[in-house]
Design a protein around this motif. Structure first.
Motif, PDB file in Angstrom:
ATOM      1  N   HIS A  89      -2.223  32.792  32.990  1.00  0.00           N
ATOM      2  CA  HIS A  89      -1.788  31.944  34.091  1.00  0.00           C
ATOM      3  C   HIS A  89      -0.757  30.974  33.517  1.00  0.00           C
ATOM      4  CE1 HIS A  89      -4.445  32.984  37.381  1.00  0.00           C
ATOM      5  NE2 HIS A  89      -5.486  33.022  36.563  1.00  0.00           N
ATOM      6  N   PRO A  90       0.139  30.431  34.356  1.00  0.00           N
ATOM      7  CA  PRO A  90       1.142  29.501  33.823  1.00  0.00           C
ATOM      8  C   PRO A  90       0.536  28.275  33.128  1.00  0.00           C
ATOM      9  CG  PRO A  90       1.810  30.254  35.988  1.00  0.00           C
ATOM     10  CD  PRO A  90       0.414  30.788  35.774  1.00  0.00           C
ATOM     11  N   ASP A  91      -0.712  27.958  33.403  1.00  0.00           N
ATOM     12  CA  ASP A  91      -1.334  26.822  32.700  1.00  0.00           C
ATOM     13  C   ASP A  91      -2.050  27.275  31.431  1.00  0.00           C
ATOM     14  OD1 ASP A  91      -3.591  28.112  33.590  1.00  0.00           O
ATOM     15  OD2 ASP A  91      -4.358  26.415  34.759  1.00  0.00           O
ATOM     16  N   TRP A 131       8.374  23.127  34.913  1.00  0.00           N
ATOM     17  CA  TRP A 131       7.947  23.147  33.510  1.00  0.00           C
ATOM     18  C   TRP A 131       8.908  23.987  32.690  1.00  0.00           C
ATOM     19  CZ3 TRP A 131       3.457  20.591  31.960  1.00  0.00           C
ATOM     20  CH2 TRP A 131       2.610  20.144  32.991  1.00  0.00           C
ATOM     21  N   VAL A 132       9.054  23.586  31.437  1.00  0.00           N
ATOM     22  CA  VAL A 132       9.826  24.407  30.505  1.00  0.00           C
ATOM     23  C   VAL A 132       8.872  24.936  29.450  1.00  0.00           C
ATOM     24  CG1 VAL A 132      11.572  24.337  28.683  1.00  0.00           C
ATOM     25  CG2 VAL A 132      12.055  23.346  30.918  1.00  0.00           C
ATOM     26  N   TYR A 133       8.933  26.245  29.241  1.00  0.00           N
ATOM     27  CA  TYR A 133       8.089  26.927  28.261  1.00  0.00           C
ATOM     28  C   TYR A 133       8.930  27.269  27.035  1.00  0.00           C
ATOM     29  CZ  TYR A 133       4.671  27.388  31.989  1.00  0.00           C
ATOM     30  OH  TYR A 133       3.767  27.107  32.978  1.00  0.00           O
ATOM     31  N   LEU A 134       8.345  27.078  25.868  1.00  0.00           N
ATOM     32  CA  LEU A 134       9.041  27.427  24.627  1.00  0.00           C
ATOM     33  C   LEU A 134       8.126  28.260  23.750  1.00  0.00           C
ATOM     34  CD1 LEU A 134      10.545  23.942  23.611  1.00  0.00           C
ATOM     35  CD2 LEU A 134      11.797  25.888  24.599  1.00  0.00           C
ATOM     36  N   TRP A 149      10.120  27.257  34.873  1.00  0.00           N
ATOM     37  CA  TRP A 149       9.225  27.725  35.937  1.00  0.00           C
ATOM     38  C   TRP A 149       8.843  26.551  36.830  1.00  0.00           C
ATOM     39  CZ3 TRP A 149       3.924  26.470  36.755  1.00  0.00           C
ATOM     40  CH2 TRP A 149       3.276  27.268  37.717  1.00  0.00           C
ATOM     41  N   THR A 150       8.881  26.779  38.140  1.00  0.00           N
ATOM     42  CA  THR A 150       8.474  25.739  39.077  1.00  0.00           C
ATOM     43  C   THR A 150       7.187  26.161  39.780  1.00  0.00           C
ATOM     44  OG1 THR A 150      10.769  25.107  39.410  1.00  0.00           O
ATOM     45  CG2 THR A 150       9.206  24.342  41.051  1.00  0.00           C
ATOM     46  N   ASP A 151       6.225  25.265  39.783  1.00  0.00           N
ATOM     47  CA  ASP A 151       4.952  25.505  40.450  1.00  0.00           C
ATOM     48  C   ASP A 151       5.167  25.338  41.958  1.00  0.00           C
ATOM     49  OD1 ASP A 151       2.395  25.360  41.508  1.00  0.00           O
ATOM     50  OD2 ASP A 151       1.574  24.361  39.733  1.00  0.00           O
ATOM     51  N   ASN A 152       4.983  26.412  42.697  1.00  0.00           N
ATOM     52  CA  ASN A 152       5.246  26.356  44.144  1.00  0.00           C
ATOM     53  C   ASN A 152       4.322  25.394  44.880  1.00  0.00           C
ATOM     54  OD1 ASN A 152       7.357  28.105  44.120  1.00  0.00           O
ATOM     55  ND2 ASN A 152       6.061  29.920  44.351  1.00  0.00           N
ATOM     56  N   ARG A 188       6.520  19.248  30.877  1.00  0.00           N
ATOM     57  CA  ARG A 188       7.026  18.966  32.216  1.00  0.00           C
ATOM     58  C   ARG A 188       8.516  18.609  32.125  1.00  0.00           C
ATOM     59  NH1 ARG A 188       3.374  17.356  35.790  1.00  0.00           N
ATOM     60  NH2 ARG A 188       2.155  16.352  34.163  1.00  0.00           N
ATOM     61  N   TRP A 189       9.323  19.188  32.998  1.00  0.00           N
ATOM     62  CA  TRP A 189      10.782  18.999  32.980  1.00  0.00           C
ATOM     63  C   TRP A 189      11.115  17.645  33.587  1.00  0.00           C
ATOM     64  CZ3 TRP A 189      14.825  20.295  30.552  1.00  0.00           C
ATOM     65  CH2 TRP A 189      16.091  20.348  31.118  1.00  0.00           C
ATOM     66  N   GLU A 190      11.630  16.760  32.751  1.00  0.00           N
ATOM     67  CA  GLU A 190      11.971  15.418  33.228  1.00  0.00           C
ATOM     68  C   GLU A 190      13.444  15.133  33.059  1.00  0.00           C
ATOM     69  OE1 GLU A 190       8.058  12.568  32.717  1.00  0.00           O
ATOM     70  OE2 GLU A 190       9.910  12.075  31.646  1.00  0.00           O
TER      71      GLU A 190
END
Ligand code: HEC
Length: 473
Positions: free
Chosen positions: A289-291, A196-199, A187-190, A220-222
């Protein structure tokens, strides 16, 4: 048997000339196929076609398959296309050369790629990843990389034929029973443009290793120097209470058009405790929410004691979920017991009835309830009798798929080891069912890409297969 000596002589002559012929041929660097091969192919495929000798072919080993692959390329696997730079004669000489090298292996025989004849379409099924243990969940990154979880606790990034492990996973994944590392979502925060990657996974209790719960984290996707990692990992949600059982974790993750995250949680085998109570988290679909914070318009915020993250309740073990591309609705399916796997469209605050109403029975065959309907409880859009062991659910949208396939559902079957196609009419009634990829193995997940790509993850075989519609000849 004895042959007269006169008959043996011609055979010996042919044999010798054959050896001389093939020797001079492989040394003959003027042969156009060999020259082209040395210039364009050997960096990746080894000298003299080494890669193709004794090969387990992924895309078919008949001449026409080679021509297709060379012409179009296969970007997903890292094979460049040469159709724009080489003419038919050059491609032909290359195909001849590669086949000639491959035929040095006695076991070589030309094989077609796996295709499926469906009622109205031929589909090719290309294995793009193999050697996995139990692939469980998939999603695509914004750069087109395929993320694949293995239940055993590994996350992979696959792109252009290169498979790399993603680092930074939580260390409290318990791999036991049906549990382990399960779904993944990108998911990318606009606003911040951060990805971010969710598991989701079965999370071990911090102080008691006999207990686990469905957990949701994000990192956070690095990406740096070709290494992939999750940074700043945070726990967003734990479907408490922790339980001793090791089944019915649910675990599908999806992002709705409302920008919210939806997470399915199974009832952990406690059907009489959780699904019909708003005071616990298992047996529900949650909306965050995504957070990880609670949206202000969730349905049960004003009910004392109710878990504020609950979006829908009365679920058994939902392991398929997608967002409908035209309506924006969230669709799920869930495992029933013996019979009664069902497809549902999630509606705010709705109760899907488990175990008060069901079309299934206990595995032993005994009755759970005779009720299949009750006021205040939703009817499924569809239910399977017998159960197929539904896992993974997605919808065909766009790409090269013909009109009759657009909007069709694809559902995995763990029990019967196939992929099921469900055709719906305009009123969203299932009007046709069809088995695809029969006996392929336990189908665990289905993921569709923006250009109509369909990926299918298969347990047992440990593969990810890509489905491609072939034009009618
Ligand atoms: C940049 C590296 C690269 C180059 C250059 C390249 N290939 Fe490939 N090719 C690949 C990769 C990677 C695959 C996928 C292999 C896999 O996934 O097992 C592939 C796949 C193939 C396949 C399909 C094999 C199968 O299992 O079905 C054929 C045929 C093939 N290449 C032929 C060629 C020929 C002929 C050339 C030269 C014109 C060539 N390739 C040049 C990387 C390359």
């Amino acid at each position: 048997m004895r042959y007269p000596a006169v008959l043996l002589i011609p055979i010996a002559v042919v044999g010798i000339s054959f050896f001389i012929g093939s020797d001079t041929q492989s040394d003959q660097t003027e042969e156009p196929g060999a020259v082209l091969y040395a210039e364009f192919c050997q960096d990746c495929h080894g000298t003299n076609g080494r890669d193709f000798v004794g090969r387990t072919w992924k895309l078919g080993s008949r001449k026409k398959d080679l021509l297709r692959v060379m012409e179009e390329g296969y970007p997903l696997l890292g094979m460049p296309g040469y159709g724009a730079t080489m003419g038919p004669e050059e491609l032909d000489s290359l195909a001849e050369y590669v086949l000639q090298q491959a035929q040095k292996e006695k076991r070589f025989y030309p094989t077609a790629p796996r295709t499926e004849e469906t009622s109205d379409l031929t589909i090719r099924a290309d294995v793009i990843m193999d050697g996995l243990e139990t692939p469980w969940g998939m999603d695509l990154t914004d750069q087109g990389g395929l993320l694949v979880t293995e239940r055993e606790g590994r996350l992979w990034h696959f792109q252009e034929g290169v498979q790399r492990v993603v680092k930074g996973l939580p260390d409290d994944i318990i791999v036991k029973g049906q549990g382990g590392l399960m779904d993944v979502a990108f998911w990318t925060d606009n606003k911040t443009l951060e990805s971010w990657v969710y598991l989701s996974y079965s999370k071990l209790h911090p102080d008691n290793d006999r207990l686990s719960a469905t957990g949701l984290i994000r990192g956070r996707w690095e990406v740096a120097d070709s290494t992939f990692r999750l940074a700043d990992v945070e726990t967003l949600f734990i479907a408490t209470p922790y339980e001793k059982t090791h089944h019915h974790y649910g675990s599908r993750i999806a992002f709705g058009p409302d920008g919210m995250l939806y997470l399915t949680c199974g009832e952990r085998g406690h059907r009489d405790t959780h699904p019909q109570s708003l005071e616990s988290r298992p047996g529900k679909v949650h909306r965050l929410h995504p957070d990880g914070t609670i949206p202000a318009d969730n349905p049960f915020l004003n009910i004392p004691g109710a878990e504020p993250s609950i979006w829908t309740w009365g679920h058994r073990n939902p392991q398929g979920m997608f967002v409908h591309p035209t309506t924006g609705e969230i669709w799920t399916h869930e495992h029933g017991p013996k019979g009664g796997d069902e497809i549902n469209i999630l509606r705010k605050g709705a109760n899907y009835g488990w175990p008060s109403i069901t079309f299934g029975r206990n595995y032993s065959g005994t009755i759970i309830t005779r009720d299949t309907a009750m006021t205040g409880m939703e009817q499924p859009l569809y239910y399977w009798l017998p159960s197929i062991g539904a896992c993974g659910l997605d919808i065909i949208d766009g790409g090269q798929w013909p009109k009759a396939w657009q909007g069709n559902l694809l559902a995995g079957s763990l029990s019967f080891e196939y992929l099921e196609r469900l055709v719906l009419d305009q009123d969203q009634k299932v009007i046709h069912r069809e088995n695809l990829l029969e006996d392929i193995g336990r189908v665990r997940d289905i993921c569709t890409g923006p250009n109509g790509d369909v990926f299918v993850a298969i347990e047992g075989a440990g593969t990810v297969v890509r489905l491609i519609p072939l034009p009618k000849l």
